[in-house]
Design a protein around this motif. Sequence first.
Motif, PDB file in Angstrom:
ATOM      1  N   GLN A   1      -5.438  -2.617   9.008  1.00  0.00           N
ATOM      2  CA  GLN A   1      -6.679  -3.140   8.430  1.00  0.00           C
ATOM      3  C   GLN A   1      -7.392  -2.085   7.588  1.00  0.00           C
ATOM      4  O   GLN A   1      -7.380  -0.911   7.920  1.00  0.00           O
ATOM      5  CB  GLN A   1      -7.626  -3.630   9.528  1.00  0.00           C
ATOM      6  N   VAL A   2      -7.996  -2.545   6.511  1.00  0.00           N
ATOM      7  CA  VAL A   2      -8.860  -1.709   5.686  1.00  0.00           C
ATOM      8  C   VAL A   2     -10.250  -2.331   5.773  1.00  0.00           C
ATOM      9  O   VAL A   2     -10.505  -3.376   5.191  1.00  0.00           O
ATOM     10  CB  VAL A   2      -8.363  -1.670   4.225  1.00  0.00           C
ATOM     11  N   ALA A   3     -11.119  -1.696   6.555  1.00  0.00           N
ATOM     12  CA  ALA A   3     -12.476  -2.212   6.731  1.00  0.00           C
ATOM     13  C   ALA A   3     -13.445  -1.383   5.895  1.00  0.00           C
ATOM     14  O   ALA A   3     -13.036  -0.465   5.181  1.00  0.00           O
ATOM     15  CB  ALA A   3     -12.848  -2.193   8.211  1.00  0.00           C
ATOM     16  N   SER A   4     -14.733  -1.684   5.981  1.00  0.00           N
ATOM     17  CA  SER A   4     -15.698  -1.039   5.087  1.00  0.00           C
ATOM     18  C   SER A   4     -15.835   0.450   5.360  1.00  0.00           C
ATOM     19  O   SER A   4     -16.203   1.210   4.470  1.00  0.00           O
ATOM     20  CB  SER A   4     -17.061  -1.728   5.225  1.00  0.00           C
ATOM     21  N   GLY A   5     -15.549   0.895   6.600  1.00  0.00           N
ATOM     22  CA  GLY A   5     -15.674   2.313   6.918  1.00  0.00           C
ATOM     23  C   GLY A   5     -14.514   3.149   6.410  1.00  0.00           C
ATOM     24  O   GLY A   5     -14.644   4.357   6.278  1.00  0.00           O
TER      25      GLY A   5
ATOM     26  N   MET B   1     -12.961  -8.354   4.942  1.00  0.00           N
ATOM     27  CA  MET B   1     -14.231  -8.621   4.265  1.00  0.00           C
ATOM     28  C   MET B   1     -15.337  -8.894   5.280  1.00  0.00           C
ATOM     29  O   MET B   1     -16.498  -8.575   5.049  1.00  0.00           O
ATOM     30  CB  MET B   1     -14.090  -9.820   3.327  1.00  0.00           C
ATOM     31  N   ALA B   2     -14.971  -9.510   6.382  1.00  0.00           N
ATOM     32  CA  ALA B   2     -15.941  -9.802   7.435  1.00  0.00           C
ATOM     33  C   ALA B   2     -15.164 -10.156   8.691  1.00  0.00           C
ATOM     34  O   ALA B   2     -13.950 -10.331   8.648  1.00  0.00           O
ATOM     35  CB  ALA B   2     -16.856 -10.950   7.029  1.00  0.00           C
ATOM     36  N   GLN B   3     -15.868 -10.238   9.807  1.00  0.00           N
ATOM     37  CA  GLN B   3     -15.235 -10.564  11.074  1.00  0.00           C
ATOM     38  C   GLN B   3     -15.909 -11.790  11.652  1.00  0.00           C
ATOM     39  O   GLN B   3     -17.135 -11.913  11.588  1.00  0.00           O
ATOM     40  CB  GLN B   3     -15.361  -9.371  12.025  1.00  0.00           C
ATOM     41  N   GLY B   4     -15.111 -12.690  12.182  1.00  0.00           N
ATOM     42  CA  GLY B   4     -15.641 -13.965  12.653  1.00  0.00           C
ATOM     43  C   GLY B   4     -16.769 -13.829  13.652  1.00  0.00           C
ATOM     44  O   GLY B   4     -17.724 -14.602  13.638  1.00  0.00           O
ATOM     45  N   ALA B   5     -16.665 -12.821  14.551  1.00  0.00           N
ATOM     46  CA  ALA B   5     -17.678 -12.675  15.602  1.00  0.00           C
ATOM     47  C   ALA B   5     -18.968 -12.060  15.075  1.00  0.00           C
ATOM     48  O   ALA B   5     -20.013 -12.199  15.696  1.00  0.00           O
ATOM     49  CB  ALA B   5     -17.123 -11.810  16.730  1.00  0.00           C
ATOM     50  N   LYS B   6     -18.906 -11.358  13.947  1.00  0.00           N
ATOM     51  CA  LYS B   6     -20.121 -10.723  13.425  1.00  0.00           C
ATOM     52  C   LYS B   6     -20.100 -10.692  11.896  1.00  0.00           C
ATOM     53  O   LYS B   6     -20.085  -9.621  11.290  1.00  0.00           O
ATOM     54  CB  LYS B   6     -20.287  -9.307  14.001  1.00  0.00           C
ATOM     55  N   PRO B   7     -20.078 -11.862  11.266  1.00  0.00           N
ATOM     56  CA  PRO B   7     -20.037 -11.890   9.798  1.00  0.00           C
ATOM     57  C   PRO B   7     -21.250 -11.212   9.185  1.00  0.00           C
ATOM     58  O   PRO B   7     -22.375 -11.401   9.639  1.00  0.00           O
ATOM     59  CB  PRO B   7     -20.014 -13.388   9.470  1.00  0.00           C
TER      60      PRO B   7
ATOM     61  N   SER C   1     -20.065   1.846  10.342  1.00  0.00           N
ATOM     62  CA  SER C   1     -19.390   1.204   9.209  1.00  0.00           C
ATOM     63  C   SER C   1     -20.439   0.451   8.400  1.00  0.00           C
ATOM     64  O   SER C   1     -21.206  -0.328   8.956  1.00  0.00           O
ATOM     65  CB  SER C   1     -18.331   0.209   9.695  1.00  0.00           C
ATOM     66  N   PRO C   2     -20.485   0.673   7.082  1.00  0.00           N
ATOM     67  CA  PRO C   2     -21.472  -0.062   6.275  1.00  0.00           C
ATOM     68  C   PRO C   2     -21.179  -1.561   6.287  1.00  0.00           C
ATOM     69  O   PRO C   2     -20.017  -1.958   6.390  1.00  0.00           O
ATOM     70  CB  PRO C   2     -21.293   0.527   4.874  1.00  0.00           C
ATOM     71  N   PRO C   3     -22.204  -2.411   6.208  1.00  0.00           N
ATOM     72  CA  PRO C   3     -21.958  -3.863   6.160  1.00  0.00           C
ATOM     73  C   PRO C   3     -21.094  -4.287   4.966  1.00  0.00           C
ATOM     74  O   PRO C   3     -20.202  -5.102   5.130  1.00  0.00           O
ATOM     75  CB  PRO C   3     -23.368  -4.452   6.080  1.00  0.00           C
ATOM     76  N   PRO C   4     -21.322  -3.740   3.736  1.00  0.00           N
ATOM     77  CA  PRO C   4     -20.437  -4.130   2.627  1.00  0.00           C
ATOM     78  C   PRO C   4     -19.336  -3.099   2.399  1.00  0.00           C
ATOM     79  O   PRO C   4     -19.444  -1.952   2.824  1.00  0.00           O
ATOM     80  CB  PRO C   4     -21.384  -4.139   1.419  1.00  0.00           C
ATOM     81  N   HIS C   5     -18.279  -3.523   1.707  1.00  0.00           N
ATOM     82  CA  HIS C   5     -17.328  -2.566   1.141  1.00  0.00           C
ATOM     83  C   HIS C   5     -17.988  -2.014  -0.121  1.00  0.00           C
ATOM     84  O   HIS C   5     -18.337  -2.780  -1.024  1.00  0.00           O
ATOM     85  CB  HIS C   5     -16.023  -3.268   0.744  1.00  0.00           C
ATOM     86  N   HIS C   6     -18.133  -0.710  -0.221  1.00  0.00           N
ATOM     87  CA  HIS C   6     -18.872  -0.167  -1.357  1.00  0.00           C
ATOM     88  C   HIS C   6     -18.069  -0.162  -2.653  1.00  0.00           C
ATOM     89  O   HIS C   6     -18.580   0.253  -3.693  1.00  0.00           O
ATOM     90  CB  HIS C   6     -19.404   1.221  -1.031  1.00  0.00           C
ATOM     91  N   ASP C   7     -16.826  -0.600  -2.599  1.00  0.00           N
ATOM     92  CA  ASP C   7     -16.077  -0.760  -3.854  1.00  0.00           C
ATOM     93  C   ASP C   7     -15.854  -2.244  -4.170  1.00  0.00           C
ATOM     94  O   ASP C   7     -15.048  -2.577  -5.023  1.00  0.00           O
ATOM     95  CB  ASP C   7     -14.741  -0.023  -3.801  1.00  0.00           C
ATOM     96  N   ILE C   8     -16.565  -3.131  -3.471  1.00  0.00           N
ATOM     97  CA  ILE C   8     -16.429  -4.575  -3.743  1.00  0.00           C
ATOM     98  C   ILE C   8     -17.820  -5.182  -3.921  1.00  0.00           C
ATOM     99  O   ILE C   8     -18.530  -5.435  -2.939  1.00  0.00           O
ATOM    100  CB  ILE C   8     -15.690  -5.316  -2.610  1.00  0.00           C
ATOM    101  N   TYR C   9     -18.210  -5.388  -5.160  1.00  0.00           N
ATOM    102  CA  TYR C   9     -19.474  -6.074  -5.442  1.00  0.00           C
ATOM    103  C   TYR C   9     -19.232  -7.303  -6.325  1.00  0.00           C
ATOM    104  O   TYR C   9     -20.169  -7.924  -6.794  1.00  0.00           O
ATOM    105  CB  TYR C   9     -20.468  -5.109  -6.093  1.00  0.00           C
ATOM    106  N   SER C  10     -17.980  -7.627  -6.569  1.00  0.00           N
ATOM    107  CA  SER C  10     -17.637  -8.822  -7.350  1.00  0.00           C
ATOM    108  C   SER C  10     -16.199  -9.178  -7.034  1.00  0.00           C
ATOM    109  O   SER C  10     -15.471  -8.394  -6.409  1.00  0.00           O
ATOM    110  CB  SER C  10     -17.792  -8.549  -8.852  1.00  0.00           C
ATOM    111  N   ILE C  11     -15.772 -10.351  -7.480  1.00  0.00           N
ATOM    112  CA  ILE C  11     -14.383 -10.765  -7.236  1.00  0.00           C
ATOM    113  C   ILE C  11     -13.417  -9.874  -8.025  1.00  0.00           C
ATOM    114  O   ILE C  11     -12.290  -9.619  -7.606  1.00  0.00           O
ATOM    115  CB  ILE C  11     -14.186 -12.269  -7.568  1.00  0.00           C
ATOM    116  N   GLU C  12     -13.890  -9.327  -9.163  1.00  0.00           N
ATOM    117  CA  GLU C  12     -13.040  -8.408  -9.934  1.00  0.00           C
ATOM    118  C   GLU C  12     -12.811  -7.107  -9.167  1.00  0.00           C
ATOM    119  O   GLU C  12     -11.729  -6.525  -9.205  1.00  0.00           O
ATOM    120  CB  GLU C  12     -13.678  -8.099 -11.298  1.00  0.00           C
TER     121      GLU C  12
END
Length: 554
Positions: free
Chosen positions: A4-8, A27-33, A62-73
């Motif tokens: 897995q590659v998570a936000s951290g 991108m997210a986890q079912g138990a804590k989206p 671990s940050p809530p967002p992936h800091h290299d993903i702010y769009s679908i691109e």
Amino acid sequence: SIKQVASGRFGVTSHYLANSDQIQIKMAQGAKPGEGGELPGFKVSEYIAENRHTTPGVGLISPPPHHDIYSIEDLAQLIHDLKNAQPTGEVSVKLVSEVGVGVVAAGVAKALADHITVSGHDGGTGAAAWTGLKGAGLPWELGLAETQQTLVLNGLRDRVKLQTDGQLKTGRDVVVACLLGAEEFGFATAPLIAMGCIMMRKCHLNTCPVGVATQDEELRRKFSGHPEHVMNYFFLMAEEIREIMAKLGYRSMSEMIGQTQHLEVNPRGLHYKSRGLDLSPLLTPASDLNPSAGVRNLTTQYHGLDVAKDNELIEKAMPALESQTPVVIEDEVTNINRTLGTMLSYQVSKRYGKEGLPEDTIQLNLKGHGGQSLAFTLAKGITMRVEGDANDYTGKGLSGGKVAVYPAPDVVSGGFVPEEHVVVGNVCLYGATSGKAFFRGKAGERFCVRNSGALAVIEGVGDHGCEYMTGGAVVCLGETGRNFAAGMSGGIAYIYDPENKFPARCNMGLVGLETIDTDEEKELVYNYIKEHVEFTGSTVGQGMLDNWDSRVKD
């Protein structure tokens, strides 16, 4: 194995990614989206700290967002990065069941993911926050049905594999998921219970009484599970599935995917609050929406790896890869050469493991404009110099290699002042674990986010520098933006601040400010800057060295 590659990005290295069958972007986890994870310091043992490239005993955020993903691109770029890091494996994207997940999944399929997981709210980790467990997420059935219908409607379903998870326990659950459109199924809670888990919900406290989720050696001795218990569970489940399939008249699972005409709502099973709901849209056969489209995975995505520039680099570096003979490669680079050096790093990691090659075995001297994710997970033994500039994500996941970006001498002699201009983009060195980076000029925002072991020398950074950093060293010879060091729990940053502007721009939540006062540390920073000058020809660095005794006080 699935990595897995998570936000951290903890422990995400070239070696980690190269030795996988599937890489999953969580991108997210079912138990804590929508929430980032947090590992308390007392659970960060020596073993965990080594694997995550962090400091034992220090809590991890671990940050809530992936800091290299702010769009679908941006997501498409990360998928491309990971495909380069493991060209023979699949890239999966994990989404959570929610209203609108179908549209997101369509974007993910267009972003060239090989596999999509839709995660339900019931499953997940015992370490999730109680508010997330109780109040966030939706059942997997809702998200899966929407995703299947949207992908088929847009003619995208045959490109990807679709998986679901979230408290699947019985053969009936698997059959229902298959009929709603899934072809793969994730299990966690049920196999854990088969191994002895008694659901004490203490996974985050290190006090699991049956030794499943703990690093305490005394408690781990209480673990009584055996692989045969899990094998038996799955064999019996397969038997149940086979019986249900026989009743429905199917010989294989693939025939059954998306055949929702076999499902109907059981009115007796509805709660009194939900009896008024019309659930028939869930059971609309996807094939009715687009009769000409496939309803299951029939083909593969084209990632364009066969035309990547790395193929040329691998061929030229073959003496180094086969016999560790040093090679120097001179070449041009343009911004369409994305993720340069990553497939070469894959070859190094597969052949020589995480130790990589000796320093500077493969030297890439490039001229031009580096594309996005230049030197992503660059492995030890590869040194990449770019005479020009580079885009976003340069040095992301750096794994022991060296990367330097600097303007051409003729550009500088023509009046270009590097320390006043941006030479590398945003989110450089995100999740770097080891190696060195030297940039003559400024970097964009979120420089060295989650750095856990790399050395970086830079001449100015944008906002949010060194966010969530847990290790390594950063030397900044120019100004920083605001919110520097937010969530930083390890490592050290040396900031040249003659005008005393930095304290107001630093987030003091987890860090303290000090001056360099020992001879050993002065010599260490001097050598960092000296190496920066040797790599890039920096006049700012040289000016520091020439007046070291007075400048080091600033």
